[in-house]
Design a protein around this motif. Structure first.
Motif, PDB file in Angstrom:
ATOM      1  N   UNK A 145       0.845  -1.192   0.000  1.00 58.33           N
ATOM      2  CA  UNK A 145       0.000   0.000   0.000  1.00 58.33           C
ATOM      3  C   UNK A 145       0.879   1.240   0.000  1.00 58.33           C
ATOM      4  N   UNK A 146       0.344   2.282  -0.590  1.00 59.79           N
ATOM      5  CA  UNK A 146       1.061   3.550  -0.574  1.00 59.79           C
ATOM      6  C   UNK A 146       0.090   4.703  -0.736  1.00 59.79           C
ATOM      7  N   UNK A 147       0.545   5.864  -0.311  1.00 65.29           N
ATOM      8  CA  UNK A 147      -0.250   7.082  -0.436  1.00 65.29           C
ATOM      9  C   UNK A 147      -0.039   7.682  -1.816  1.00 65.29           C
ATOM     10  N   UNK A 148      -1.090   8.276  -2.337  1.00 64.53           N
ATOM     11  CA  UNK A 148      -1.024   8.940  -3.643  1.00 64.53           C
ATOM     12  C   UNK A 148      -1.592  10.351  -3.495  1.00 64.53           C
ATOM     13  N   UNK A 149      -1.260  11.199  -4.441  1.00 67.58           N
ATOM     14  CA  UNK A 149      -1.741  12.577  -4.356  1.00 67.58           C
ATOM     15  C   UNK A 149      -3.069  12.788  -5.069  1.00 67.58           C
ATOM     16  N   UNK A 150      -3.552  11.787  -5.773  1.00 68.76           N
ATOM     17  CA  UNK A 150      -4.841  11.915  -6.437  1.00 68.76           C
ATOM     18  C   UNK A 150      -5.220  10.634  -7.144  1.00 68.76           C
ATOM     19  N   UNK A 151      -6.524  10.341  -7.184  1.00 68.21           N
ATOM     20  CA  UNK A 151      -7.050   9.153  -7.859  1.00 68.21           C
ATOM     21  C   UNK A 151      -8.207   9.555  -8.765  1.00 68.21           C
ATOM     22  N   UNK A 152      -8.554   8.690  -9.688  1.00 63.00           N
ATOM     23  CA  UNK A 152      -9.648   8.956 -10.628  1.00 63.00           C
ATOM     24  C   UNK A 152     -10.925   9.342  -9.879  1.00 63.00           C
ATOM     25  N   UNK A 153     -11.612  10.317 -10.418  1.00 63.72           N
ATOM     26  CA  UNK A 153     -12.880  10.832  -9.881  1.00 63.72           C
ATOM     27  C   UNK A 153     -12.775  11.373  -8.458  1.00 63.72           C
ATOM     28  N   UNK A 154     -11.551  11.579  -7.967  1.00 65.71           N
ATOM     29  CA  UNK A 154     -11.370  12.058  -6.605  1.00 65.71           C
ATOM     30  C   UNK A 154     -11.600  10.976  -5.562  1.00 65.71           C
ATOM     31  N   UNK A 155     -11.442   9.711  -5.958  1.00 65.86           N
ATOM     32  CA  UNK A 155     -11.661   8.588  -5.045  1.00 65.86           C
ATOM     33  C   UNK A 155     -10.686   8.629  -3.879  1.00 65.86           C
ATOM     34  N   UNK A 156     -11.098   8.036  -2.777  1.00 68.84           N
ATOM     35  CA  UNK A 156     -10.256   7.959  -1.585  1.00 68.84           C
ATOM     36  C   UNK A 156      -9.284   6.792  -1.660  1.00 68.84           C
ATOM     37  N   UNK A 157      -9.599   5.787  -2.488  1.00 70.52           N
ATOM     38  CA  UNK A 157      -8.748   4.607  -2.588  1.00 70.52           C
ATOM     39  C   UNK A 157      -8.940   3.920  -3.933  1.00 70.52           C
ATOM     40  N   UNK A 158      -7.903   3.181  -4.314  1.00 66.45           N
ATOM     41  CA  UNK A 158      -7.957   2.332  -5.502  1.00 66.45           C
ATOM     42  C   UNK A 158      -7.214   1.056  -5.148  1.00 66.45           C
ATOM     43  N   UNK A 159      -7.658  -0.065  -5.719  1.00 61.35           N
ATOM     44  CA  UNK A 159      -6.977  -1.322  -5.462  1.00 61.35           C
ATOM     45  C   UNK A 159      -6.923  -2.136  -6.744  1.00 61.35           C
ATOM     46  N   UNK A 160      -5.736  -2.687  -7.031  1.00 59.37           N
ATOM     47  CA  UNK A 160      -5.563  -3.600  -8.146  1.00 59.37           C
ATOM     48  C   UNK A 160      -5.150  -4.947  -7.575  1.00 59.37           C
ATOM     49  N   UNK A 161      -5.491  -6.015  -8.270  1.00 58.37           N
ATOM     50  CA  UNK A 161      -5.254  -7.349  -7.720  1.00 58.37           C
ATOM     51  C   UNK A 161      -4.704  -8.292  -8.778  1.00 58.37           C
ATOM     52  N   UNK A 162      -4.065  -9.337  -8.285  1.00 59.15           N
ATOM     53  CA  UNK A 162      -3.577 -10.431  -9.118  1.00 59.15           C
ATOM     54  C   UNK A 162      -4.181 -11.710  -8.569  1.00 59.15           C
ATOM     55  N   UNK A 163      -4.709 -12.536  -9.462  1.00 52.99           N
ATOM     56  CA  UNK A 163      -5.280 -13.818  -9.071  1.00 52.99           C
ATOM     57  C   UNK A 163      -4.490 -14.951  -9.716  1.00 52.99           C
ATOM     58  N   UNK A 164      -4.417 -16.063  -9.022  1.00 52.48           N
ATOM     59  CA  UNK A 164      -3.801 -17.272  -9.552  1.00 52.48           C
ATOM     60  C   UNK A 164      -4.919 -18.161 -10.037  1.00 52.48           C
ATOM     61  N   UNK A 165      -4.888 -18.487 -11.325  1.00 61.20           N
ATOM     62  CA  UNK A 165      -5.930 -19.294 -11.941  1.00 61.20           C
ATOM     63  C   UNK A 165      -5.264 -20.400 -12.752  1.00 61.20           C
ATOM     64  N   UNK A 166      -4.936 -21.509 -12.112  1.00 60.92           N
ATOM     65  CA  UNK A 166      -4.247 -22.576 -12.845  1.00 60.92           C
ATOM     66  C   UNK A 166      -5.144 -23.195 -13.909  1.00 60.92           C
ATOM     67  N   UNK A 167      -4.541 -23.561 -15.015  1.00 61.32           N
ATOM     68  CA  UNK A 167      -5.281 -24.238 -16.073  1.00 61.32           C
ATOM     69  C   UNK A 167      -5.697 -25.603 -15.559  1.00 61.32           C
ATOM     70  N   UNK A 168      -6.913 -25.993 -15.840  1.00 57.96           N
ATOM     71  CA  UNK A 168      -7.383 -27.303 -15.409  1.00 57.96           C
ATOM     72  C   UNK A 168      -6.753 -28.386 -16.270  1.00 57.96           C
TER      73      UNK A 168
END
Length: 143
Positions: A118-141
């Motif tokens: 996590x880190x502080x930012x000086x501005x986000x889209x639409x003036x949002x208070x937070x943004x989060x991006x994620x990575x998922x593990x999806x093994x091929x069956x």
């Protein structure tokens, strides 16, 4: 998981090799909602905007909506929050870190938490208070 595999089969049927990334477009946006590369699914950053594009006025409501948005995105791809292995959080005010954590923890099992930074930012889209991006593990069956 089966829904994701079926979606990937449809999208991948355009003579793409198994190693080619699969893109999930975000119509009207200059990015993809998600990109799958091998066994890894990268979810673009999301904010706490509602379906009509508006942000709730208070921090807690924005964070709850942000996490609901991520939950909905993962579900739409046939996944759950349990499939997330890494999250990156951007906050416009690190003074809200404790409050963010309290809400965040309600979306994950205590013994199944993604790695996170996590880190502080000086501005986000639409003036949002937070943004989060994620990575998922999806093994091929196995076939």
């Amino acid at each position: 998981m089966k829904a994701l595999i079926a979606m990937l089969a449809l999208l991948g049927s355009c003579s793409a090799s198994a190693a080619s990334p699969v893109f999930y477009p975000a119509p009207g946006a200059p990015f993809s909602k998600a990109v799958r590369a091998g066994d890894t699914l990268y979810l673009s950053g999301m904010i706490g905007a509602t379906a009509d594009g508006k942000l709730p006025s208070d921090f807690a409501s924005q964070i709850q909506q942000l996490l609901e948005n991520i939950k909905a995105r993962t579900a739409a791809l046939g996944l759950s929050m349990d499939d997330l292995v890494k999250c990156t959080v951007m906050l416009d005010d690190m003074g809200n870190w404790s409050q963010f954590n309290k809400i965040y923890m309600t979306y994950f099992k205590p013994d199944h938490l993604p790695a996170r930074s996590a880190f502080a930012v000086s501005g986000l889209a639409l003036g949002a208070a937070a943004e989060m991006e994620c990575i998922a593990y999806v093994p091929a069956e196995a076939k």
